[in-house]
Design an enzyme around this catalytic site. Sequence first.
Site, PDB file in Angstrom:
ATOM      1  N   LYS A 164      49.798  17.955  77.417  1.00 27.81           N
ATOM      2  CA  LYS A 164      48.280  17.411  77.304  1.00 27.81           C
ATOM      3  C   LYS A 164      48.329  15.960  77.961  1.00 27.81           C
ATOM      4  CE  LYS A 164      47.907  20.478  73.273  1.00 27.81           C
ATOM      5  NZ  LYS A 164      48.046  20.509  71.648  1.00 27.81           N
ATOM      6  N   LYS A 202      48.076  24.525  78.410  1.00 25.04           N
ATOM      7  CA  LYS A 202      48.442  23.217  78.909  1.00 25.04           C
ATOM      8  C   LYS A 202      49.713  23.415  79.711  1.00 25.04           C
ATOM      9  CE  LYS A 202      49.346  24.289  74.674  1.00 25.04           C
ATOM     10  NZ  LYS A 202      48.676  24.688  73.416  1.00 25.04           N
ATOM     11  N   VAL A 232      43.498  20.659  76.125  1.00 28.42           N
ATOM     12  CA  VAL A 232      43.890  19.581  75.824  1.00 28.42           C
ATOM     13  C   VAL A 232      43.060  19.483  74.512  1.00 28.42           C
ATOM     14  CG1 VAL A 232      43.953  16.976  75.875  1.00 28.42           C
ATOM     15  CG2 VAL A 232      44.496  18.383  77.850  1.00 28.42           C
ATOM     16  N   ILE A 258      38.245  19.335  70.727  1.00 27.89           N
ATOM     17  CA  ILE A 258      37.402  18.079  71.291  1.00 27.89           C
ATOM     18  C   ILE A 258      37.207  18.209  72.836  1.00 27.89           C
ATOM     19  CG2 ILE A 258      37.676  15.477  71.484  1.00 27.89           C
ATOM     20  CD1 ILE A 258      39.800  15.553  69.371  1.00 27.89           C
TER      21      ILE A 258
HETATM   22  N1  HSE Z   1      50.332  23.758  68.905  1.00 29.00           N
HETATM   23  C1  HSE Z   1      49.267  23.174  69.176  1.00 29.00           C
HETATM   24  C2  HSE Z   1      48.979  22.099  68.487  1.00 29.00           C
HETATM   25  C3  HSE Z   1      47.955  24.212  69.478  1.00 29.00           C
HETATM   26  O1  HSE Z   1      49.393  22.316  67.228  1.00 29.00           O
HETATM   27  O2  HSE Z   1      48.325  21.113  68.723  1.00 29.00           O
HETATM   28  C4  HSE Z   1      46.791  23.608  70.226  1.00 29.00           C
HETATM   29  O3  HSE Z   1      47.302  23.107  71.596  1.00 29.00           O
END
Ligand code: HSE
Length: 432
Positions: A203, A103, A130, A134
């Site tokens: 994201k 991302k 993202v 999902i």
């Molecule tokens: N570090 C990110 C999270 C991983 O905890 O959502 C997934 O993008």
Amino acid sequence: MKPVKVGICGLGTVGGGTFNVLTTNAQNIARRAGREIIIAQVAARHANPACDTSNTDVTDDVFAVARNPDIDVLVELIGGYDVARKLVLMAIENGKHVVTANKALIAVHGEEIFAAAEAKGVSVMYEAAVAGGIPIIKAVREGLAANRINWLAGIINGTGNFILTEMRDKGRDFSDVLKEAQELGYAEADPTFDVEGIDAAHKLTILASIAYGIPLQFERCYTEGISRITREDVEYAEELGYRIKHLGISCQTERGIDLRVHPTLIPESRPIAKVDGVLNAVMANGNAVGDTLYVGAGAGAGPTASAVVADIIDLARTMEADPLARVNHLAFDRIEDEAVLPIEEVETAYYLRIPVLDQAGVLASVATILSEKGINIEAIIQKEPKEEESLAQIILLTHRILEKNMNKAIADIEALPSTVGEVTRIRVEHLS
Ligand code: HSE
């Protein structure tokens, strides 16, 4: 049809998950794609004990994959900005399609990467970037294509949601939960990206672009983390009927696009308020469809691999088609540069916690300041000083107001002789 040959760069949590899903589900994947998908090469600095690579060509040089003439699709799972950018651009230059879960790369260098891909007639797919498992990119870019998207709001960092949930439910310590998230492979290499909202801002930047057809503008996303959330704010929020979630929020308003990541009080009756642990959730509101909600695992080997492999299957189906027949990288054929509002121009409701001396008239002076600034109070509670303390706490919820007006009110409240220390401000959204 001839098989699609894939080169996986990076064999960490997501790379290992992708290797195993492609291997374990090979038959089902070939049935869906209409052709075999073969892992022709893997680049990894370290072996992953979860993966049996004994029959695979393994190199420690990711650029060898970008140069390998046998590879059709380079899967970039090394993360980070610089090496990943160079790798992806080299793969594109060599005529390869790219799938990435990165991302940061897409939010910051996406414009350059997509332009290079379009010039070369190849695709860059980024569903896993993202909300992990999902399929939110596909949902917003294709499933909701008929709509003008009015707003998006999401819990899009699993680590942050896991920390807030464990703090609330088990009274656990922030750093202790963060350590567990790192051990489980949820957290970023630099976990401040998770707790300070940078990962969520990456994201949200991507989601807003494909929702509104605007350029990727990570640098304009307002970002505030969760490290200053205290247990008492979590408790007072619950007393008022709210939960605190770390949300990415974007609205298309008449004055411009609102793009922000910050802790947010949301009514506990909203389904998204109940999304806990490492789960992610995204709400998207479209003018035809109304509210939609997508929930699932936002991090971890299997869920992220699920999204990566779905992109590989999509490519396997479309890579020989005319590039013009493929969906645009940012969903829109024409990208329009709408202004992103600075946070001072954003309108939202607020939770305020004001530490005050336990004296007569304090509440009245706070109420006077708010009323002078045109700020309407929705709810108010006053907490007596705890036994060992001399300070009382005024907790209040306001109606919606421009942030710049709230800033002035907070400065005036902090200047009152009865206010001791800083006012805590948490934005409130009703998501309706
Ligand atoms: N570090 C990110 C999270 C991983 O905890 O959502 C997934 O993008």
